[in-house]
Design a protein around this motif. Structure first.
Motif, PDB file in Angstrom:
ATOM      1  N   LEU A   2      37.919  32.123  45.404  1.00 40.69           N
ATOM      2  CA  LEU A   2      38.600  31.102  44.619  1.00 40.69           C
ATOM      3  C   LEU A   2      37.986  30.938  43.234  1.00 40.69           C
ATOM      4  O   LEU A   2      38.374  30.053  42.479  1.00 40.69           O
ATOM      5  N   GLY A   3      37.031  31.786  42.882  1.00 41.22           N
ATOM      6  CA  GLY A   3      36.422  31.742  41.569  1.00 41.22           C
ATOM      7  C   GLY A   3      37.367  32.264  40.498  1.00 41.22           C
ATOM      8  O   GLY A   3      38.251  33.089  40.766  1.00 41.22           O
ATOM      9  N   THR A   4      37.188  31.791  39.289  1.00 39.01           N
ATOM     10  CA  THR A   4      38.064  32.203  38.191  1.00 39.01           C
ATOM     11  C   THR A   4      37.931  33.687  37.867  1.00 39.01           C
ATOM     12  O   THR A   4      38.850  34.284  37.300  1.00 39.01           O
ATOM     13  N   ASP A   5      36.798  34.278  38.217  1.00 37.92           N
ATOM     14  CA  ASP A   5      36.582  35.695  37.921  1.00 37.92           C
ATOM     15  C   ASP A   5      37.062  36.607  39.053  1.00 37.92           C
ATOM     16  O   ASP A   5      36.961  37.833  38.950  1.00 37.92           O
ATOM     17  N   PHE A   6      37.608  36.023  40.119  1.00 28.89           N
ATOM     18  CA  PHE A   6      38.121  36.826  41.227  1.00 28.89           C
ATOM     19  C   PHE A   6      39.590  37.119  40.950  1.00 28.89           C
ATOM     20  O   PHE A   6      40.493  36.418  41.420  1.00 28.89           O
ATOM     21  N   THR A   7      39.850  38.155  40.195  1.00 32.90           N
ATOM     22  CA  THR A   7      41.196  38.495  39.780  1.00 32.90           C
ATOM     23  C   THR A   7      41.812  39.546  40.696  1.00 32.90           C
ATOM     24  O   THR A   7      41.132  40.143  41.538  1.00 32.90           O
ATOM     25  N   ARG A   8      43.090  39.785  40.492  1.00 30.06           N
ATOM     26  CA  ARG A   8      43.788  40.822  41.254  1.00 30.06           C
ATOM     27  C   ARG A   8      43.123  42.176  41.056  1.00 30.06           C
ATOM     28  O   ARG A   8      42.928  42.930  42.020  1.00 30.06           O
ATOM     29  N   ASP A   9      42.751  42.497  39.826  1.00 27.51           N
ATOM     30  CA  ASP A   9      42.124  43.784  39.554  1.00 27.51           C
ATOM     31  C   ASP A   9      40.762  43.898  40.230  1.00 27.51           C
ATOM     32  O   ASP A   9      40.401  44.966  40.743  1.00 27.51           O
ATOM     33  N   VAL A  10      40.000  42.812  40.245  1.00 27.25           N
ATOM     34  CA  VAL A  10      38.708  42.810  40.934  1.00 27.25           C
ATOM     35  C   VAL A  10      38.930  43.066  42.424  1.00 27.25           C
ATOM     36  O   VAL A  10      38.229  43.867  43.051  1.00 27.25           O
ATOM     37  N   PHE A  11      39.914  42.409  42.987  1.00 27.56           N
ATOM     38  CA  PHE A  11      40.210  42.576  44.407  1.00 27.56           C
ATOM     39  C   PHE A  11      40.647  44.004  44.725  1.00 27.56           C
ATOM     40  O   PHE A  11      40.185  44.598  45.709  1.00 27.56           O
ATOM     41  N   LEU A  12      41.499  44.575  43.887  1.00 25.65           N
ATOM     42  CA  LEU A  12      41.931  45.956  44.114  1.00 25.65           C
ATOM     43  C   LEU A  12      40.741  46.914  44.046  1.00 25.65           C
ATOM     44  O   LEU A  12      40.682  47.896  44.795  1.00 25.65           O
ATOM     45  N   GLY A  13      39.776  46.623  43.172  1.00 21.28           N
ATOM     46  CA  GLY A  13      38.570  47.439  43.103  1.00 21.28           C
ATOM     47  C   GLY A  13      37.738  47.334  44.366  1.00 21.28           C
ATOM     48  O   GLY A  13      37.179  48.340  44.842  1.00 21.28           O
ATOM     49  N   ILE A  14      37.667  46.138  44.936  1.00 18.76           N
ATOM     50  CA  ILE A  14      36.947  45.938  46.199  1.00 18.76           C
ATOM     51  C   ILE A  14      37.602  46.752  47.313  1.00 18.76           C
ATOM     52  O   ILE A  14      36.915  47.416  48.110  1.00 18.76           O
ATOM     53  N   LEU A  15      38.917  46.719  47.368  1.00 18.68           N
ATOM     54  CA  LEU A  15      39.634  47.464  48.395  1.00 18.68           C
ATOM     55  C   LEU A  15      39.420  48.966  48.247  1.00 18.68           C
ATOM     56  O   LEU A  15      39.181  49.671  49.235  1.00 18.68           O
ATOM     57  N   ALA A  16      39.485  49.442  47.034  1.00 19.96           N
ATOM     58  CA  ALA A  16      39.288  50.876  46.801  1.00 19.96           C
ATOM     59  C   ALA A  16      37.897  51.308  47.227  1.00 19.96           C
ATOM     60  O   ALA A  16      37.709  52.376  47.822  1.00 19.96           O
ATOM     61  N   ALA A  17      36.892  50.483  46.924  1.00 20.03           N
ATOM     62  CA  ALA A  17      35.507  50.821  47.275  1.00 20.03           C
ATOM     63  C   ALA A  17      35.293  50.822  48.789  1.00 20.03           C
ATOM     64  O   ALA A  17      34.448  51.565  49.305  1.00 20.03           O
ATOM     65  N   ALA A  18      36.071  50.003  49.526  1.00 20.21           N
ATOM     66  CA  ALA A  18      35.920  49.915  50.979  1.00 20.21           C
ATOM     67  C   ALA A  18      36.544  51.107  51.699  1.00 20.21           C
ATOM     68  O   ALA A  18      36.247  51.345  52.875  1.00 20.21           O
ATOM     69  N   GLY A  19      37.408  51.839  51.026  1.00 24.34           N
ATOM     70  CA  GLY A  19      37.956  53.070  51.582  1.00 24.34           C
ATOM     71  C   GLY A  19      38.745  52.870  52.866  1.00 24.34           C
ATOM     72  O   GLY A  19      39.654  52.054  52.943  1.00 24.34           O
ATOM     73  N   ARG A  20      38.381  53.633  53.908  1.00 31.13           N
ATOM     74  CA  ARG A  20      39.126  53.632  55.163  1.00 31.13           C
ATOM     75  C   ARG A  20      38.709  52.517  56.119  1.00 31.13           C
ATOM     76  O   ARG A  20      39.238  52.430  57.234  1.00 31.13           O
ATOM     77  N   ALA A  21      37.796  51.670  55.725  1.00 31.76           N
ATOM     78  CA  ALA A  21      37.378  50.568  56.588  1.00 31.76           C
ATOM     79  C   ALA A  21      38.577  49.669  56.913  1.00 31.76           C
ATOM     80  O   ALA A  21      39.468  49.484  56.081  1.00 31.76           O
ATOM     81  N   HIS A  22      38.597  49.102  58.118  1.00 26.81           N
ATOM     82  CA  HIS A  22      39.682  48.209  58.510  1.00 26.81           C
ATOM     83  C   HIS A  22      39.674  46.958  57.622  1.00 26.81           C
ATOM     84  O   HIS A  22      38.625  46.343  57.404  1.00 26.81           O
ATOM     85  N   ILE A  23      40.861  46.567  57.176  1.00 30.87           N
ATOM     86  CA  ILE A  23      40.949  45.459  56.236  1.00 30.87           C
ATOM     87  C   ILE A  23      40.463  44.140  56.837  1.00 30.87           C
ATOM     88  O   ILE A  23      39.881  43.318  56.137  1.00 30.87           O
ATOM     89  N   LYS A  24      40.671  43.949  58.136  1.00 34.16           N
ATOM     90  CA  LYS A  24      40.180  42.723  58.787  1.00 34.16           C
ATOM     91  C   LYS A  24      38.663  42.582  58.602  1.00 34.16           C
ATOM     92  O   LYS A  24      38.166  41.521  58.228  1.00 34.16           O
ATOM     93  N   GLY A  25      37.932  43.663  58.843  1.00 34.23           N
ATOM     94  CA  GLY A  25      36.478  43.620  58.688  1.00 34.23           C
ATOM     95  C   GLY A  25      36.052  43.448  57.245  1.00 34.23           C
ATOM     96  O   GLY A  25      35.058  42.765  56.963  1.00 34.23           O
TER      97      GLY A  25
END
Length: 286
Positions: A141-164
């Motif tokens: 919920l921080g102001t710096d947690f943007t859509r692009d930041v989130f997409l970068g987190i997802l890309a870095a997590a790779g094949r890991a299950h999204i729930k985890g």
């Protein structure tokens, strides 16, 4: 387990009650819950409460130049007492883990139910000295947690299950088992979907994450600690509702059980109508 929305509301409620009050003492009843020894808990005595804030799932009571940091874990909670109970708990007996006694006679009880004790209490000069806080990921919920930041987190997590990935505190702070179920239901996404996904899917998940958490925070606004558990349970659509109808499509909410936890989901909304095998590292049934 209290998650970001409940901890957010607890911090607001306690800040209103405690700010400016002087601490008389901190009594520790469950010795194992106190994770620090320097500075000793006794040094909180005489300090004024400056603020109550949160870091992910951690409560931070700034008292004088020190911080009383609480992680309520699976079964911990806090209870406001207008008066200090006449009989205090015995050392190591019952759910009472600690009691913050304030000048004037009121108190804050810190409790933990059950036999699996994982409540953590820290007294530190700097919150960065609490290992769990030092390793936290960004606040969703921080102001710096943007859509692009989130997409970068997802890309870095790779094949890991999204729930985890959603539950991993070092990746994103504050989301636990319940709200990860709710976010994935809102996004119409399987809990075992790979974290790395296209921008459209990731954007939908980001919107679901923001909407779910912000709606929960809004529902808890102004509630006292005693009312938060009931509000959380009432507001959940799939988590903890195995066997009940999905409020969106009417299908039966199902469960996948693990050794020490479980997840809930709607097959129609999230897995194209296919049930998930109820075992660890489940995959879609063929």
């Amino acid at each position: 387990m209290p998650e970001l929305p409940e901890i957010h509301a607890l911090a607001a409620d306690l800040d209103a009650r405690l700010r400016g009050r002087t601490v008389e003492r901190l009594d520790i009843f469950a010795v194992a819950a106190l994770k620090t020894f320097d500075p000793p808990a006794s040094t909180l005595a005489g300090g004024a409460v400056q603020s109550v804030t949160r870091h992910g799932k951690f409560l931070d009571l700034a008292i004088g130049d020190l911080h009383l940091v609480l992680h309520l874990a699976r079964a911990g909670w806090v209870h406001w007492r207008e008066e200090v109970p006449a009989r205090s708990g015995r050392l190591g007996k019952g759910p009472l883990a600690a009691r913050l006694v304030l000048a004037g006679g009121s108190a804050l009880d810190i409790t933990e139910a059950g036999t699996r004790k994982s409540l953590a209490i820290h007294v530190v000069a700097d919150v960065a000295n609490v290992p769990g806080i030092a390793g936290l990921g960004p606040d969703p919920l921080g102001t710096d947690f943007t859509r692009d930041v989130f997409l970068g987190i997802l890309a870095a997590a790779g094949r890991a299950h999204i729930k985890g990935v959603l539950r991993q505190q070092s990746i994103i702070a504050g989301i636990g088992n319940a709200y990860s179920d709710e976010i994935l239901h809102a996004a119409k996404m399987s809990p075992f979907h790979p974290a790395a996904m296209g921008a459209e899917e990731g954007g939908r998940l980001f919107a679901a994450l923001q909407g779910t958490l912000r709606d929960a925070v809004e529902r808890t606004r102004g509630l006292a600690a005693a009312d938060l558990k009931g509000e959380k349970k009432a507001g959940l659509r799939v988590h903890g509702r195995s066997g009940e109808p999905c409020p969106v499509c009417g299908d039966t909410v199902r469960q996948v059980a693990f050794a020490d936890s479980s997840l809930q989901y709607c097959p129609t909304c999230q897995t194209q109508g296919k049930p998930l095998a109820d075992r660890r590292l489940s995959r879609l049934l063929k």
